[in-house]
Motif scaffolding. Structure first.
Motif, PDB file in Angstrom:
ATOM      1  N   ALA A  39      -1.740  29.883  16.911  1.00 32.22           N
ATOM      2  CA  ALA A  39      -2.515  31.085  17.235  1.00 32.22           C
ATOM      3  C   ALA A  39      -3.645  30.791  18.212  1.00 32.22           C
ATOM      4  CB  ALA A  39      -3.081  31.704  15.968  1.00 32.22           C
ATOM      5  N   CYS A  40      -4.093  29.557  18.270  1.00 32.18           N
ATOM      6  CA  CYS A  40      -5.211  29.198  19.147  1.00 32.18           C
ATOM      7  C   CYS A  40      -4.742  29.087  20.594  1.00 32.18           C
ATOM      8  CB  CYS A  40      -5.829  27.874  18.704  1.00 32.18           C
ATOM      9  SG  CYS A  40      -6.668  27.965  17.108  1.00 32.18           S
ATOM     10  N   LYS A  41      -5.513  29.678  21.494  1.00 31.08           N
ATOM     11  CA  LYS A  41      -5.181  29.606  22.918  1.00 31.08           C
ATOM     12  C   LYS A  41      -5.793  28.373  23.567  1.00 31.08           C
ATOM     13  CE  LYS A  41      -4.630  34.587  23.705  1.00 31.08           C
ATOM     14  NZ  LYS A  41      -4.742  34.983  22.283  1.00 31.08           N
ATOM     15  N   GLU A  42      -6.907  27.894  23.007  1.00 30.62           N
ATOM     16  CA  GLU A  42      -7.593  26.738  23.557  1.00 30.62           C
ATOM     17  C   GLU A  42      -7.821  25.700  22.462  1.00 30.62           C
ATOM     18  OE1 GLU A  42      -7.933  26.867  26.653  1.00 30.62           O
ATOM     19  OE2 GLU A  42      -8.231  28.940  27.295  1.00 30.62           O
ATOM     20  N   GLU A  43      -7.942  24.463  22.876  1.00 25.37           N
ATOM     21  CA  GLU A  43      -8.127  23.377  21.917  1.00 25.37           C
ATOM     22  C   GLU A  43      -9.450  23.493  21.151  1.00 25.37           C
ATOM     23  OE1 GLU A  43      -8.431  18.496  21.982  1.00 25.37           O
ATOM     24  OE2 GLU A  43      -7.272  19.537  23.517  1.00 25.37           O
ATOM     25  N   ASP A  44     -10.515  23.987  21.818  1.00 28.02           N
ATOM     26  CA  ASP A  44     -11.803  24.059  21.140  1.00 28.02           C
ATOM     27  C   ASP A  44     -11.802  25.078  20.004  1.00 28.02           C
ATOM     28  OD1 ASP A  44     -11.753  26.343  22.727  1.00 28.02           O
ATOM     29  OD2 ASP A  44     -13.693  25.994  23.671  1.00 28.02           O
ATOM     30  N   GLU A  45     -10.885  26.055  20.052  1.00 21.62           N
ATOM     31  CA  GLU A  45     -10.781  27.021  18.957  1.00 21.62           C
ATOM     32  C   GLU A  45     -10.238  26.346  17.700  1.00 21.62           C
ATOM     33  OE1 GLU A  45      -9.769  30.655  22.095  1.00 21.62           O
ATOM     34  OE2 GLU A  45      -8.211  29.855  20.770  1.00 21.62           O
ATOM     35  N   ILE A 175     -30.552  26.155  19.100  1.00 20.68           N
ATOM     36  CA  ILE A 175     -30.609  24.830  18.484  1.00 20.68           C
ATOM     37  C   ILE A 175     -29.935  23.767  19.327  1.00 20.68           C
ATOM     38  CG2 ILE A 175     -30.041  23.467  16.437  1.00 20.68           C
ATOM     39  CD1 ILE A 175     -32.108  25.633  15.902  1.00 20.68           C
ATOM     40  N   LEU A 176     -28.778  24.081  19.884  1.00 27.46           N
ATOM     41  CA  LEU A 176     -27.983  23.071  20.567  1.00 27.46           C
ATOM     42  C   LEU A 176     -28.360  22.969  22.046  1.00 27.46           C
ATOM     43  CD1 LEU A 176     -24.469  23.837  19.038  1.00 27.46           C
ATOM     44  CD2 LEU A 176     -26.162  22.152  18.285  1.00 27.46           C
ATOM     45  N   PRO A 177     -28.755  21.797  22.513  1.00 24.22           N
ATOM     46  CA  PRO A 177     -29.059  21.631  23.948  1.00 24.22           C
ATOM     47  C   PRO A 177     -27.788  21.816  24.773  1.00 24.22           C
ATOM     48  CG  PRO A 177     -29.920  19.787  22.636  1.00 24.22           C
ATOM     49  CD  PRO A 177     -28.996  20.564  21.744  1.00 24.22           C
ATOM     50  N   PRO A 178     -27.857  22.544  25.863  1.00 19.92           N
ATOM     51  CA  PRO A 178     -26.656  22.735  26.696  1.00 19.92           C
ATOM     52  C   PRO A 178     -26.228  21.435  27.358  1.00 19.92           C
ATOM     53  CG  PRO A 178     -28.597  23.626  27.795  1.00 19.92           C
ATOM     54  CD  PRO A 178     -29.034  23.245  26.408  1.00 19.92           C
ATOM     55  N   LYS A 179     -24.922  21.282  27.522  1.00 20.91           N
ATOM     56  CA  LYS A 179     -24.361  20.122  28.209  1.00 20.91           C
ATOM     57  C   LYS A 179     -23.753  20.567  29.533  1.00 20.91           C
ATOM     58  CE  LYS A 179     -23.182  17.446  24.053  1.00 20.91           C
ATOM     59  NZ  LYS A 179     -22.094  16.725  23.326  1.00 20.91           N
ATOM     60  N   PRO A 180     -23.702  19.683  30.513  1.00 18.22           N
ATOM     61  CA  PRO A 180     -23.137  20.080  31.812  1.00 18.22           C
ATOM     62  C   PRO A 180     -21.647  20.373  31.748  1.00 18.22           C
ATOM     63  CG  PRO A 180     -23.596  17.717  31.763  1.00 18.22           C
ATOM     64  CD  PRO A 180     -24.212  18.299  30.525  1.00 18.22           C
ATOM     65  N   ASP A 181     -20.934  19.705  30.846  1.00 20.87           N
ATOM     66  CA  ASP A 181     -19.490  19.907  30.734  1.00 20.87           C
ATOM     67  C   ASP A 181     -19.086  19.928  29.265  1.00 20.87           C
ATOM     68  OD1 ASP A 181     -18.645  19.746  33.611  1.00 20.87           O
ATOM     69  OD2 ASP A 181     -19.566  17.760  33.404  1.00 20.87           O
ATOM     70  N   TYR A 182     -18.083  20.750  28.967  1.00 21.11           N
ATOM     71  CA  TYR A 182     -17.529  20.813  27.615  1.00 21.11           C
ATOM     72  C   TYR A 182     -16.010  20.696  27.681  1.00 21.11           C
ATOM     73  CZ  TYR A 182     -22.001  22.688  25.842  1.00 21.11           C
ATOM     74  OH  TYR A 182     -23.311  22.858  25.485  1.00 21.11           O
ATOM     75  N   ILE A 183     -15.432  20.189  26.615  1.00 22.66           N
ATOM     76  CA  ILE A 183     -13.972  20.212  26.479  1.00 22.66           C
ATOM     77  C   ILE A 183     -13.580  21.592  25.967  1.00 22.66           C
ATOM     78  CG2 ILE A 183     -11.966  19.227  25.325  1.00 22.66           C
ATOM     79  CD1 ILE A 183     -13.629  16.665  24.912  1.00 22.66           C
ATOM     80  N   VAL A 184     -12.741  22.283  26.708  1.00 18.61           N
ATOM     81  CA  VAL A 184     -12.235  23.585  26.268  1.00 18.61           C
ATOM     82  C   VAL A 184     -10.791  23.437  25.810  1.00 18.61           C
ATOM     83  CG1 VAL A 184     -11.716  25.958  26.961  1.00 18.61           C
ATOM     84  CG2 VAL A 184     -13.822  24.843  27.752  1.00 18.61           C
ATOM     85  N   THR A 185      -9.962  22.856  26.650  1.00 14.32           N
ATOM     86  CA  THR A 185      -8.584  22.588  26.246  1.00 14.32           C
ATOM     87  C   THR A 185      -8.072  21.400  27.049  1.00 14.32           C
ATOM     88  OG1 THR A 185      -6.467  23.647  25.713  1.00 14.32           O
ATOM     89  CG2 THR A 185      -7.355  24.036  27.920  1.00 14.32           C
ATOM     90  N   THR A 186      -6.932  20.865  26.637  1.00 17.81           N
ATOM     91  CA  THR A 186      -6.353  19.707  27.316  1.00 17.81           C
ATOM     92  C   THR A 186      -4.840  19.872  27.389  1.00 17.81           C
ATOM     93  OG1 THR A 186      -6.018  18.423  25.285  1.00 17.81           O
ATOM     94  CG2 THR A 186      -8.162  18.213  26.371  1.00 17.81           C
ATOM     95  N   SER A 187      -4.212  19.091  28.250  1.00 20.86           N
ATOM     96  CA  SER A 187      -2.751  19.117  28.336  1.00 20.86           C
ATOM     97  C   SER A 187      -2.131  18.552  27.063  1.00 20.86           C
ATOM     98  CB  SER A 187      -2.281  18.324  29.561  1.00 20.86           C
ATOM     99  OG  SER A 187      -2.743  16.979  29.500  1.00 20.86           O
ATOM    100  N   ASP A 188      -2.831  17.640  26.389  1.00 18.72           N
ATOM    101  CA  ASP A 188      -2.333  17.108  25.123  1.00 18.72           C
ATOM    102  C   ASP A 188      -2.189  18.218  24.089  1.00 18.72           C
ATOM    103  OD1 ASP A 188      -2.118  14.515  25.983  1.00 18.72           O
ATOM    104  OD2 ASP A 188      -4.086  13.896  25.223  1.00 18.72           O
TER     105      ASP A 188
END
Length: 231
Positions: A39-45, A175-188
């Motif tokens: 059901a998840c479209k992205e890995e981070d979900e 609360i959470l400091p922003p990061k320049p990049d996040y993992i959203v999804t991967t080919s794996d």
């Protein structure tokens, strides 16, 4: 798990079950339904939903809720589960409802909010987009609307989804400091979903368990009587 407060190693099993569900037991035995993976479209979900369950173990919610007798029953479960072929053991469809007492999955509202709070932090620390947690909530909410009365038992006692989304968004922004990049999804992640679909498809069509979820050619002899599938 490596970016959580959990003090135990985790063992993950995939259950063949269409419901949007995942649950973890005391001791780090973690079960993820095929339904929520697909059901998840992205890995981070998916990572968000799993981070929530990891947080339950880290905060020892299940251990606190269970009586000694129930806890002993839960801890014997891994001994009777044999990892089958593909994805660390794709279990029987009935397993999700059979192996965990319903009362174990019902945490207090405070425990659920704590798991959301901690899980979002674990997600962020692991490098994933923390908004994957809120999108996981939206998947759950959509499933609830499509299947009224069949809501995943995992989320039956959770705070209302809009409230959870609002609280999590507040945590992310304050609360959470922003990061320049996040993992959203991967080919794996995409390959894993394809592998899972192939495994389920092969089991449905042929009744043959395919190691690794990769269909292999089968030969159906031309003989009288029921066909015999060789593999």
């Amino acid at each position: 798990v490596r970016n959580s407060d959990a003090k135990v190693p985790f063992t993950v099993h995939v259950l063949q079950d269409d419901s949007i569900n995942a649950f973890a037991l005391p001791g780090g035995f973690f079960f993820v339904n095929s339904g929520i993976i697909l059901a998840c479209k992205e890995e981070d979900e998916l990572a968000g939903a799993m981070a929530h369950e990891i947080a339950h173990v880290a905060a020892r919610h299940g251990t606190r809720n269970a009586s000694k007798a129930e806890l002993m029953q839960l801890l014997t479960i891994p001994a009777v589960i044999v990892a089958g072929p593909g994805l660390a053991g794709l279990g029987a469809q009935e397993a999700a409802s059979a192996i965990v007492p319903l009362q174990f999955e019902r945490f207090s509202r405070g425990a659920e909010q704590e798991a959301d709070w901690l899980g979002t932090q674990y997600l962020w620390k692991a490098g994933y987009d923390p908004n994957g947690m809120t999108r996981a909530f939206e998947i759950i909410e959509s499933d609830e609307k499509q299947k009224p009365g069949l809501v995943s038992r995992l989320f039956s006692s959770h705070p209302q989804t809009p409230d959870r989304i609002a609280l999590t968004e507040k945590e992310i922004s304050t609360i959470l400091p922003p990061k320049p990049d996040y993992i959203v999804t991967t080919s794996d992640f995409q390959r894993m979903q394809a592998r899972l679909r192939a495994l389920i498809k092969s089991k449905v069509e042929t009744g043959v368990s395919v190691p690794g979820g990769v269909p292999r050619p089968v030969t159906v002899p031309k003989v009288d009587g029921p066909p015999v599938i060789k593999h």
